[in-house]
Write a protein that holds these residues in place. Sequence first.
Motif, mmCIF file in Angstrom:
data_model
loop_
_atom_site.group_PDB
_atom_site.id
_atom_site.type_symbol
_atom_site.label_atom_id
_atom_site.label_comp_id
_atom_site.label_asym_id
_atom_site.label_seq_id
_atom_site.Cartn_x
_atom_site.Cartn_y
_atom_site.Cartn_z
ATOM 1 N N ARG A 1 34.007 34.259 32.411
ATOM 2 C CA ARG A 1 35.225 34.099 31.622
ATOM 3 C C ARG A 1 34.923 33.270 30.378
ATOM 4 O O ARG A 1 33.956 32.494 30.336
ATOM 5 N N GLY A 2 35.780 33.413 29.388
ATOM 6 C CA GLY A 2 35.600 32.641 28.162
ATOM 7 C C GLY A 2 36.926 32.432 27.458
ATOM 8 O O GLY A 2 37.927 33.091 27.760
ATOM 9 N N GLN A 3 36.917 31.512 26.531
ATOM 10 C CA GLN A 3 38.100 31.244 25.705
ATOM 11 C C GLN A 3 37.621 30.950 24.293
ATOM 12 O O GLN A 3 36.697 30.168 24.094
ATOM 13 N N TYR A 4 38.242 31.606 23.302
ATOM 14 C CA TYR A 4 37.731 31.465 21.937
ATOM 15 C C TYR A 4 38.151 30.142 21.309
ATOM 16 O O TYR A 4 39.239 29.617 21.552
ATOM 17 N N GLY A 5 37.228 29.627 20.526
ATOM 18 C CA GLY A 5 37.504 28.439 19.734
ATOM 19 C C GLY A 5 37.709 28.830 18.284
ATOM 20 O O GLY A 5 37.728 30.001 17.916
ATOM 21 N N ALA A 6 37.856 27.822 17.425
ATOM 22 C CA ALA A 6 38.058 28.072 15.997
ATOM 23 C C ALA A 6 36.795 28.666 15.392
ATOM 24 O O ALA A 6 35.691 28.526 15.925
ATOM 25 N N GLY A 7 36.966 29.335 14.260
ATOM 26 C CA GLY A 7 35.816 29.919 13.581
ATOM 27 C C GLY A 7 36.246 30.646 12.325
ATOM 28 O O GLY A 7 37.364 30.476 11.841
ATOM 29 N N TRP A 8 35.346 31.457 11.827
ATOM 30 C CA TRP A 8 35.597 32.219 10.603
ATOM 31 C C TRP A 8 35.534 33.706 10.919
ATOM 32 O O TRP A 8 34.635 34.167 11.614
ATOM 33 N N LEU A 9 36.521 34.436 10.402
ATOM 34 C CA LEU A 9 36.581 35.881 10.626
ATOM 35 C C LEU A 9 37.002 36.553 9.325
ATOM 36 O O LEU A 9 38.061 36.253 8.774
ATOM 37 N N GLU A 10 36.124 37.408 8.827
ATOM 38 C CA GLU A 10 36.362 38.121 7.572
ATOM 39 C C GLU A 10 36.720 37.157 6.435
ATOM 40 O O GLU A 10 37.637 37.384 5.645
ATOM 41 N N GLY A 11 35.984 36.047 6.392
ATOM 42 C CA GLY A 11 36.155 35.085 5.310
ATOM 43 C C GLY A 11 37.333 34.155 5.460
ATOM 44 O O GLY A 11 37.608 33.336 4.574
ATOM 45 N N GLN A 12 38.055 34.254 6.592
ATOM 46 C CA GLN A 12 39.216 33.406 6.823
ATOM 47 C C GLN A 12 38.966 32.490 8.014
ATOM 48 O O GLN A 12 38.425 32.915 9.035
ATOM 49 N N LYS A 13 39.349 31.225 7.884
ATOM 50 C CA LYS A 13 39.247 30.311 9.013
ATOM 51 C C LYS A 13 40.377 30.610 9.986
ATOM 52 O O LYS A 13 41.532 30.713 9.590
#
Length: 504
Positions: A294-306
């Motif tokens: 299992r996992g849970q997403y943290g903050a990051g950058w996607l398509e140039g957007q935080k």
Amino acid sequence: MNTQLKSQPTVFVIFGGTGDLNARKLAPALYNLYLEGWLPEQFALIGTGRTKLTDEEFQGRMLNDINEFSRTGKVAEDKWAAFGPHIHYQAADVQNAETYRDFGKLIKKFEKEWQGPANVIYYLAVAPNFFPIIAENLAKAGLTEDADRTRIVIEKPFGHDLESAKELNALLARIFEEKQIYRIDHYLGKETVQNIMAFRFANAIMEPLWNRDHIEHVQISVTESLGVGERTGYYDGSGALRDMIQNHLLQLLCIVAMEPPVRFTAEEVRDRKVDVLRAMRRFTPETVREQAVRGQYGAGWLEGQKVPGYREEPGANPQSNTETFAAVKFFVDNWRWQGVPFYLRTGKRLHRSASVITIQFKDVPHLVFSPETVETMRQNRLIISIQPEMSIRLQVQAKRPGVDMMLNTVDMVFDYKGTYQTQAPEAYETLLLDVMLGDQTLFMRADQVEEAWDLVMPILTSWQNRISQNFPNYSADSWGPEDAEALVAKDGFHWLTLPLNGKK
């Protein structure tokens, strides 16, 4: 055009008519069925909701929704002039049994105009806690008595766990016959998913290879680049395992792994799917730790957007233990599949949105070419892409052009865009048409729902009782937690992804 269907007057009652599902999926699907001549000549659509609207106001809403979300684009004025008057609205409090008598009066009014009985389809596009309430109130109002003409369509999630699914099945069984109940899973209406059975059972070359002697492993991935967003209220009580694997992905696994039906009928096909679920190896607390990640997403950058992490999404619990990623290794313990691992993976905020089934075949038993010749050689793979592209590609080895013998992987591809000029129907168009036709082939039966819940319950229980100490454990725009790669790597494999547009 189905002449039998054209002669069957039909009333659709859409509970949650002012909601998002009707706006984005149901209204456009029904309109497109109308455009292509699939709706009966005598039909009525009744939207329901707590908001007080006139028929004209509701018609205006549906026109805007169809203009925005229909695959056929903007509505032509002459088409709407013919379609719009079939749309009606009935304000209702679904918890008040008395309001259901108004539906009965409206249905009887249509039947009198049409000079004959109508098929009535109740579509529950509402929150799951309203499913039992609506079913019981329909029965109290005497709106479920004609088993041959009355049908009820129930969206997922069908239950929150095994016990609640059994309770809902038992309640529905007291009111309806099984032939009246349509448990809808929109994934099964997708064109490529339906084509899996055609590809398997209409081609003599596939069946001899479709077993443990030739297939090394199977991967089913449904990945999303989007986060949870405004859905945290629902999602925090669900999670990736409930939201996707228990229904969508296990349904895909059943289609891949099922035995050939004797005939292509609803009961034959559904019997074979249930056989798969019953043959699947059950989990123990020890195997959950070994075969489920299992996992849970943290903050990051996607398509140039935080983008924020799951725990920072609007309304999320800052200490949430809900998984937004799940990967599970399953086994089907029967003669065809004994020992072949089925890897299922799903998650949010991943690198790409795609739904892909990959069947990897075993190596050739003896390689006659030199190591230099086969430097770029891969095992044969059958890749079924459900979205974003719809294609089936068989990866094989061929000689690269030149004077020397060098092998290279090439794709033999069937894709919808390149083969057909017509647009493929949306999943809901196919499924709504099947409801009208009384065809339950693509819908889940009670025992199938309960078997799927029974299979995943040990994982759910283990994860609920064991708080994850490392959430969040993957960042946005990744392929998920490291443990997911380790899940397949320890068996000597890696997760496979279809290149963008099928290009390497």
